[in-house]
Design an enzyme around this catalytic site. Sequence first.
Site, PDB file in Angstrom:
ATOM      1  N   GLU A   1      31.041  30.686 127.880  1.00 51.75           N
ATOM      2  CA  GLU A   1      29.915  29.927 128.427  1.00 51.75           C
ATOM      3  C   GLU A   1      28.819  29.734 127.374  1.00 51.75           C
ATOM      4  O   GLU A   1      28.670  30.563 126.467  1.00 51.75           O
ATOM      5  CB  GLU A   1      29.318  30.703 129.608  1.00 51.75           C
ATOM      6  CG  GLU A   1      30.294  30.982 130.751  1.00 51.75           C
ATOM      7  CD  GLU A   1      30.524  29.794 131.664  1.00 51.75           C
ATOM      8  OE1 GLU A   1      30.568  28.653 131.178  1.00 51.75           O
ATOM      9  OE2 GLU A   1      30.663  30.007 132.884  1.00 51.75           O
TER      10      GLU A   1
ATOM     11  N   ASP B   1      42.477  32.676 130.494  1.00 52.18           N
ATOM     12  CA  ASP B   1      41.495  33.467 131.239  1.00 52.18           C
ATOM     13  C   ASP B   1      41.956  33.823 132.642  1.00 52.18           C
ATOM     14  O   ASP B   1      42.984  33.332 133.121  1.00 52.18           O
ATOM     15  CB  ASP B   1      40.143  32.728 131.286  1.00 52.18           C
ATOM     16  CG  ASP B   1      40.300  31.243 131.615  1.00 52.18           C
ATOM     17  OD1 ASP B   1      41.357  30.858 132.149  1.00 52.18           O
ATOM     18  OD2 ASP B   1      39.363  30.475 131.330  1.00 52.18           O
TER      19      ASP B   1
ATOM     20  N   HIS C   1      31.804  24.650 128.224  1.00 51.64           N
ATOM     21  CA  HIS C   1      32.587  25.866 127.950  1.00 51.64           C
ATOM     22  C   HIS C   1      34.029  25.517 127.623  1.00 51.64           C
ATOM     23  O   HIS C   1      34.547  24.482 128.056  1.00 51.64           O
ATOM     24  CB  HIS C   1      32.476  26.895 129.091  1.00 51.64           C
ATOM     25  CG  HIS C   1      33.215  26.567 130.346  1.00 51.64           C
ATOM     26  ND1 HIS C   1      32.907  27.129 131.563  1.00 51.64           N
ATOM     27  CD2 HIS C   1      34.258  25.748 130.593  1.00 51.64           C
ATOM     28  CE1 HIS C   1      33.730  26.680 132.484  1.00 51.64           C
ATOM     29  NE2 HIS C   1      34.552  25.846 131.927  1.00 51.64           N
TER      30      HIS C   1
ATOM     31  N   ASN D   1      29.621  22.131 131.399  1.00 54.14           N
ATOM     32  CA  ASN D   1      28.576  22.742 130.556  1.00 54.14           C
ATOM     33  C   ASN D   1      29.051  22.987 129.123  1.00 54.14           C
ATOM     34  O   ASN D   1      28.377  23.660 128.348  1.00 54.14           O
ATOM     35  CB  ASN D   1      28.090  24.056 131.185  1.00 54.14           C
ATOM     36  CG  ASN D   1      29.182  25.129 131.220  1.00 54.14           C
ATOM     37  OD1 ASN D   1      30.315  24.890 130.805  1.00 54.14           O
ATOM     38  ND2 ASN D   1      28.833  26.304 131.707  1.00 54.14           N
TER      39      ASN D   1
HETATM   40  P1  PGA Z   1      38.627  21.652 135.378  1.00 55.84           P
HETATM   41  O1  PGA Z   1      37.992  22.850 134.585  1.00 55.84           O
HETATM   42  O2  PGA Z   1      39.906  21.324 134.661  1.00 55.84           O
HETATM   43  O3  PGA Z   1      38.899  22.179 136.755  1.00 55.84           O
HETATM   44  O4  PGA Z   1      37.655  20.526 135.332  1.00 55.84           O
HETATM   45  C1  PGA Z   1      37.943  22.802 133.192  1.00 55.84           C
HETATM   46  C2  PGA Z   1      37.190  23.986 132.665  1.00 55.84           C
HETATM   47  O5  PGA Z   1      36.286  24.483 133.367  1.00 55.84           O
HETATM   48  O6  PGA Z   1      37.487  24.415 131.554  1.00 55.84           O
END
Ligand code: PGA
Length: 241
Positions: free
Chosen positions: A143, A67, A138, A136
């Site tokens: 999302e 992404d 995702h 959350n």
């Molecule tokens: P993070 O993010 O590795 O910074 O915790 C993971 C994500 O949001 O997929």
Amino acid sequence: MKLYVEKDYEKLSKVAANIVREEIEKNPNIVLGLATGSTPEGMYRELIKMHKGEGLDFSKVTTFNLDEYVGIDEGHPNSYHYFMKEMLFNHINIDFKNTFIPDGKTKDPEKYCKKYDELIEKKGGIDLQILGIGENGHIAFNEPDETLNLGTSIVNLTQSTIEANSRFFDSIDEVPKTAITMGIGTILKAKKIVLLANGKKKAKVIKELLKGEKISTKLPASMLLLHPNVTIIIDQEAYNG
Ligand code: PGA
């Protein structure tokens, strides 16, 4: 689904890097799906060590990132283009021509997203996909919602993600509200998937995922339960809270 619970983040990073190393050694022309965020940073550090110390060869490796924020320049310190260069690409012998990250400034998103998925297919598909997970639930920027996109697409970020990612920005107002992300279908086409999670903040969502009882678009990571080759690597804190 295989589960490894490691004692801490350092061990988790080493175990994940070892899996990547083994796959590269088995297939030097491998197509890797890569993630950004804090979670894979340790794994990338280990891979750099393996390259510098043991000659792990990335010269024939192709990568596709999950992404990118919409509207951010590649050179912006918070762009995922910048992240990948700083955290990995600048320190290994990968050919930049073989690294692909969604273009957050595309003028024709619909066409571009379709082309991104087509390019993955053209390169033979993703052999090994690395994933983090949002608090959350995702994966990439898919999302929780009533529906999930199958293919790469532009999505709105939830407030939870904007808040979580604001730690990288000077203020929450600077966090982009939209992103371009591989879809759930794109991710599930990968031949093998490794999901990483560390820290107490991830314990709740990991517990939910490990129940393994239901898939729900409200917990996008639960779609991984449909995949035949998923390994989850977490640390004690993400396991126990
Ligand atoms: P993070 O993010 O590795 O910074 O915790 C993971 C994500 O949001 O997929």
